[in-house]
Design an enzyme around this catalytic site. Sequence first.
Site, mmCIF file in Angstrom:
data_model
loop_
_atom_site.group_PDB
_atom_site.id
_atom_site.type_symbol
_atom_site.label_atom_id
_atom_site.label_comp_id
_atom_site.label_asym_id
_atom_site.label_seq_id
_atom_site.Cartn_x
_atom_site.Cartn_y
_atom_site.Cartn_z
ATOM 1 N N GLU A 1 40.865 44.606 28.663
ATOM 2 C CA GLU A 1 42.038 43.936 29.228
ATOM 3 C C GLU A 1 42.604 42.899 28.269
ATOM 4 O OE1 GLU A 1 40.942 42.055 32.947
ATOM 5 O OE2 GLU A 1 38.945 41.585 32.220
ATOM 6 N N ARG B 1 31.945 44.537 38.729
ATOM 7 C CA ARG B 1 32.339 43.656 37.642
ATOM 8 C C ARG B 1 31.684 42.294 37.840
ATOM 9 N NH1 ARG B 1 38.554 42.199 37.066
ATOM 10 N NH2 ARG B 1 38.200 40.864 38.861
ATOM 11 N N ARG C 1 51.393 37.187 34.505
ATOM 12 C CA ARG C 1 51.493 38.166 35.600
ATOM 13 C C ARG C 1 51.879 37.538 36.931
ATOM 14 N NH1 ARG C 1 45.102 39.929 36.138
ATOM 15 N NH2 ARG C 1 45.412 40.294 38.353
ATOM 16 N N ASN D 1 46.240 45.039 34.418
ATOM 17 C CA ASN D 1 46.899 43.852 34.973
ATOM 18 C C ASN D 1 46.914 42.743 33.929
ATOM 19 O OD1 ASN D 1 46.775 45.396 37.209
ATOM 20 N ND2 ASN D 1 45.233 44.188 38.275
ATOM 21 N N ASP D 2 45.765 42.561 33.294
ATOM 22 C CA ASP D 2 45.702 41.547 32.240
ATOM 23 C C ASP D 2 46.175 42.103 30.900
ATOM 24 O OD1 ASP D 2 44.900 39.108 33.427
ATOM 25 O OD2 ASP D 2 42.929 39.973 33.803
ATOM 26 N N ARG E 1 35.437 43.493 42.658
ATOM 27 C CA ARG E 1 35.732 42.143 42.137
ATOM 28 C C ARG E 1 34.787 41.161 42.818
ATOM 29 N NH1 ARG E 1 41.360 44.184 42.430
ATOM 30 N NH2 ARG E 1 42.384 43.738 40.451
ATOM 31 N N CYS F 1 41.225 50.377 35.981
ATOM 32 C CA CYS F 1 41.157 49.747 37.299
ATOM 33 C C CYS F 1 42.304 48.763 37.512
ATOM 34 C CB CYS F 1 39.816 49.061 37.501
ATOM 35 S SG CYS F 1 39.497 47.806 36.260
ATOM 36 N N HIS G 1 47.171 37.755 43.288
ATOM 37 C CA HIS G 1 46.134 37.865 44.311
ATOM 38 C C HIS G 1 46.699 38.292 45.668
ATOM 39 C CE1 HIS G 1 42.674 37.003 46.748
ATOM 40 N NE2 HIS G 1 43.478 36.334 47.552
#
Length: 572
Positions: A432, A333, A466, A455-456, A297, A503, A190
Site C-alpha cells: 500500500e 492484518r 483519501r 485505498n492507501d 482489520r 483488499c 472509515h
Amino acid sequence: MTVTIKGIAASSGIAIAKAFRLVHPNLTVEKQTIADIDSEIQRLNVAIDKSQQELELIKDHANKELGEDKAAIFAAHLLVLSDPELIGPIKEKITNEKLNAEAALDETAQMFITMFEQMDNEYMQERAADIRDVTKRVLAHLLGVIIPNPSMVMEEVIIVSEDLTPSDTAQLNRQYVKGFTTDIGGRTSHSAIMARSMEIPAVVGTKTVTEEIQNGDLIIVDGLDGQIIINPTEQQLTAYQQKQSEYADKRAEWAKLKNEATSSSDGIHVELAANIGTPDDVQGVLENGGEGVGLYRTEFLYMGRDKLPTEEEQFAAYKKVLERMEGKPVVVRTLDIGGDKELPYLQLPKEMNPFLGFRAIRLCLEEQEMFRTQLRALLRASQFGNLKIMFPMIATLEEFRQAKSILLEEKEKLQSEAIPFADQIEIGMMVEIPSSALIADQFAKEVDFFSIGTNDLIQYTMAADRMNEQVSYLYQPYHPSILRLVNMVIEAAHKEGKWAGMCGEMAGDTTAIPILLGFGLDEFSMSASSILPARSLIKDLSKQEMSKHKENLLMLSTAEEVASYVKDKMLK
Ligand code: PEP
Ligand code: MG
C-alpha cells in the site's frame, strides 16, 4: 422545501427515513467576570441536574439495549458528577475568582484531567477520560447547545454527521440506523467502510448535509447515484420507493449465486473474499457467499475502549472468526492504527501528517510488547482454522524482515511452552506504499503473498488524502500509474510462485474487476455486500479475453481513457 445534494456514493442501496443529526457542538468557553455569584452557582447546579437526569436515562437505555458492559461507562459518569471533590472546587472558583460557571468548570476539569493523565496508573487515566466526557455534557447545558445521544435512538433514522468516527459508530444501535450521510470523507474513509459492512446505503463527502438538514427532516439516501434528497416531494418519494424495490429485486437475483464458486466464463476460478472489522461481520460474509476473509482489520478490537485488549480477548476474537469461517482462508492484518484511526489511550503525540506518520507497522515495531501480544493471540488461534497473517504499511524490506522475525520468535516461545499452533501459517504483507510496489520483485522472494491495499496505495501515489473531498478528484483508482503498480505487484508475485490479492476498495469496483481479472489477480477482497455483484460480473467475463487488453491498458494515459476503454472494449 425539497433540496438535493450531490455526494460520493459510498454504500449501495436506497434508504428513506428521518434524519438524526450526530453533530458535535462547539463547546468553546469564554472567560467572563460575573457579578452575581449565587445565580452563577444556581446555573451550574441546574446544568448538573440536567446532565444527571440525561445520564440516568442513557444508562437505563444502554442497560436494556446494549448490555451492562456498555452501560457501566454511564454509571461511572454519574459518579463523577456527584463527586464533591470535583464540584466543590468549581463552586469555589466561581465564588473566589468571580468566574462564570463555564470557565470555572472548564479550568477545574482541565486541572484534574492533566493531573490524572500524568499518573502512571491505568485506573486514574480512565478517570481522566470520564471527567472529560462529563464536563462536555455539563458545559453543553450551560452553553445551551445539544450533545447528541446516538445510543438513545429508538426509531429508524438516517445519521447525518460531519464524519462518523469509530467511537460514534460504536454507540449506534444498528437496528435503527438505515443510512448515513456525512459532510466529509470519500469511498475509503472509515464511515464509508462501516456503512458497507453494515450493508446500509451511504453518501459521504457532501460538504453541506449538516448545514442543510434538521433533526426529523425526511431524507432519501441514494447510495447508488450518490445523492441526498431532503424533504422529497410525493412524486420523488414514489420514484425512490420504486428504485428501492428494483434494487431489492437485483439483490435477490445476485443472492442465487451465493453458494456458487467464482469462475470466469472460461472456467478460471478466482477467490472472492471479504473485508471484516469484527467477528460479528462474519455473518455478513457467509450470507453473501464469501470464499474467505481477505482482510480482517484488527484495529477495531483496540478501538472504542480505554485500554489495550488482552491476549485472551484477542485470542477469543480471532478464534471465533477462524471457527466460523470453517477452514476457509482468513487473512488477519496486524494492528494498523494511526492515520484516521486513533487510540486515545496510547497517548501518541499529535502529528502534522498522521497518514505519513507513526502508524501501523512503524508503531508495532516500536511498541513491541503490544505487537507480540497480538502475534501470540493469533498464533494460538491459528489451530482453529486457516489463518494467514499480514503486516500493514510495509515500506522497506527491513520492516518486513523485522516483523517476521518477531513473529518467529513468538512461535519459538510458544513451542518451548508447549502451546499448540498451526504448522502452516502463510505470512504476507500489504502493498500500500509505492516504495514496496516498486520493489515487489524483491519482496516476492520473502513473502508468502501480497495483498494490495489500494485505498492507501492510491493516496500515496497520487499524494491525495483519501479523507479529503477537496482532492477527491485526484483519488483515481484507474489512473495508469495505479494500474502499472498493481500489475508490477501481481507479476512479481507470480514470478516467485506466490499469490497476489487485493483488499482495497478497488477490488470490488465493477470497472476495475475486468482489468484485475485480466492482470491475473488471484484473490479479490471487498465489502461483503459487493461479493455477489462481483461474482455475477466475473461469471460473464472471459479471463483470457480480459488478459489480451493488458498491454493496451498499461499504455493509456488518463483514468478517463481507462474507464472508457473498459466500458467500450471489455464490458461490451
Ligand atoms: C488499504 O489501504 O487499501 C486497506 C485495505 O487498508 P485500510 O483501508 O484499512 O487502510
Ligand atoms: Mg491501508
